[in-house]
Design an enzyme around this catalytic site. Structure first.
Site, short mmCIF file in Angstrom:
data_model
loop_
_atom_site.label_atom_id
_atom_site.label_comp_id
_atom_site.label_asym_id
_atom_site.label_seq_id
_atom_site.Cartn_x
_atom_site.Cartn_y
_atom_site.Cartn_z
CE LYS A 192 -3.90 -1.98 2.60
NZ LYS A 192 -4.83 -2.17 1.48
CE LYS A 215 10.53 -3.93 7.50
NZ LYS A 215 9.52 -3.69 8.54
CG ASN A 228 11.29 1.33 8.14
OD1 ASN A 228 12.12 2.19 8.45
ND2 ASN A 228 10.00 1.49 8.35
CE LYS A 249 13.68 -17.16 17.90
NZ LYS A 249 12.78 -16.95 16.76
CG MET A 295 2.69 -4.20 15.62
SD MET A 295 4.32 -4.48 16.37
CE MET A 295 5.38 -4.58 14.97
P1 ATR Z 1 9.47 -10.95 12.14
O1 ATR Z 1 10.60 -10.24 11.45
O2 ATR Z 1 8.13 -10.76 11.48
O3 ATR Z 1 9.42 -10.64 13.59
P2 ATR Z 1 10.75 -13.47 12.72
O4 ATR Z 1 12.01 -12.75 13.05
O5 ATR Z 1 10.77 -14.73 11.93
O6 ATR Z 1 9.76 -12.50 11.92
O7 ATR Z 1 9.97 -13.72 14.10
C1 ATR Z 1 8.69 -14.29 14.15
C2 ATR Z 1 8.15 -14.13 15.55
O8 ATR Z 1 6.79 -14.56 15.58
C3 ATR Z 1 8.88 -14.97 16.59
O9 ATR Z 1 8.84 -14.29 17.82
C4 ATR Z 1 8.01 -16.25 16.63
O10 ATR Z 1 8.13 -16.97 17.83
P3 ATR Z 1 9.32 -18.05 18.03
O11 ATR Z 1 10.59 -17.26 18.16
O12 ATR Z 1 8.97 -18.76 19.29
O13 ATR Z 1 9.27 -18.92 16.80
C5 ATR Z 1 6.66 -15.63 16.52
N1 ATR Z 1 5.59 -16.51 16.05
C6 ATR Z 1 5.37 -16.95 14.79
N2 ATR Z 1 4.23 -17.70 14.74
C7 ATR Z 1 3.73 -17.72 15.99
C8 ATR Z 1 2.57 -18.31 16.60
N3 ATR Z 1 1.69 -19.02 15.88
N4 ATR Z 1 2.37 -18.12 17.92
C9 ATR Z 1 3.26 -17.39 18.66
N5 ATR Z 1 4.37 -16.80 18.14
C10 ATR Z 1 4.60 -16.96 16.84
#
Ligand code: ATR
Length: 270
Positions: free
Chosen positions: A16, A66, A87, A156, A215
């Site tokens: 967008k 990013k 970004n 993490k 978000m």
């Molecule tokens: P982004 O840049 O969008 O933050 P990322 O660095 O891959 O992407 O991180 C994804 C985040 O979403 C992580 O905190 C992940 O949790 P884990 O570290 O435990 O994997 C979280 N996440 C993804 N799917 C999820 C779900 N269904 N429930 C809870 N947390 C989720």
């Protein structure tokens, strides 16, 4: 000739941002062209160089580039250095300035559009990936009483607690350990909504008057906001306002003028 800007990502077709920046340019009378650029997954730096060589003045950077943009920048703002993600790129002579406007966009949406003050509130941030890291410092600058980071992979969250504890009261937590605790602001910065899922949040975490913020944005209410509604959260918000606000921060960095965001958000909600 119009100054050239754009958003670079993969995929990019549904972005967008071109519409948002066209609206900002119209409002402020700035003579710019803003386009969507699809970069091959293994050719981000080359695509940026090509854009610069063609006279490009700045770029927004989205998924999955990013971190690469962070590495490409020759100068970083403090918030981008802490986020370890960029970004927004601004090309100034030989310098590539890297900024991260995501967190400022989130805070502006919560504070100015939703009229919700973060100061003195207990904040729960779900997720410990790039999206969570990107918003931590601007959230802490609003001086919440505490900021709890919950993540499925606890290590993490602990790493983020360690990296940001100099900026405020940051606490890492597992999801089960949230049981019995309450928060006035609960933010979903996980990728869960992408898979139509929600984080494993226990019941009863929303304090009276709480704002639940996802978000992500889309046509339908994401699962986390459906849950928050059932749980009696007082206010619900998706990430469309944040998207427009982070764009406005970038526009301001590039052009030195701040567009009016409520009008643009209204327009996008259609
Ligand atoms: P982004 O840049 O969008 O933050 P990322 O660095 O891959 O992407 O991180 C994804 C985040 O979403 C992580 O905190 C992940 O949790 P884990 O570290 O435990 O994997 C979280 N996440 C993804 N799917 C999820 C779900 N269904 N429930 C809870 N947390 C989720």
């Amino acid at each position: 000739m119009s100054d050239r800007y754009g958003v670079i990502g993969n995929p990019i077709a549904h972005s967008k941002s071109p519409m948002i920046h066209a609206e900002f340019a119209r409002q402020t009378g700035q003579d710019i062209i803003y386009t969507a650029i699809l970069a091959p997954l293994d050719r981000f730096a080359e695509a940026v160089t090509e854009f610069r060589a063609g006279g490009g003045r700045g770029l927004n950077v989205t998924v999955p580039f990013k971190q690469e943009a962070f590495k490409l920048a020759t100068r970083l703002t403090e918030r981008a250095a802490l986020a370890q993600a960029v970004n927004t790129l601004k090309f100034e002579g030989g310098t590539i300035l890297g900024d991260n406007t995501d967190g400022a966009g989130l805070v502006r949406d919560i504070r100015d559009n939703l009229h919700f003050s973060i100061e003195g509130k207990r904040v729960l941030l779900m997720g410990a990936g790039g999206a969570a890291r990107g918003v931590l410092m601007p959230l802490l600058a609003q001086r919440p009483t505490s900021l709890t980071i919950a993540n499925r992979t606890l290590e993490k969250a602990v790493a983020l607690q360690e990296a940001f504890s100099a900026y405020g009261n940051v606490v890492a937590s597992s999801y089960p350990d949230l049981q019995g605790r309450q928060f006035e602001l609960v933010i979903n910065a996980t990728a869960s909504s992408l898979h139509d899922e929600m984080p494993p949040l226990p019941e009863g975490v929303f304090a009276p008057g709480a704002l639940a913020y996802d978000m992500m944005y889309g046509k339908d209410l994401p699962p986390f906001l459906c849950f928050a509604e059932q749980q009696g959260a007082a206010y619900l918000a998706d990430g469309l306002g944040m998207l427009v606000e982070q764009a406005a921060e970038s526009f301001c960095l590039w052009r030195g003028v701040r567009p009016s965001t409520p009008e643009t958000i209204f327009l996008l909600r259609g």
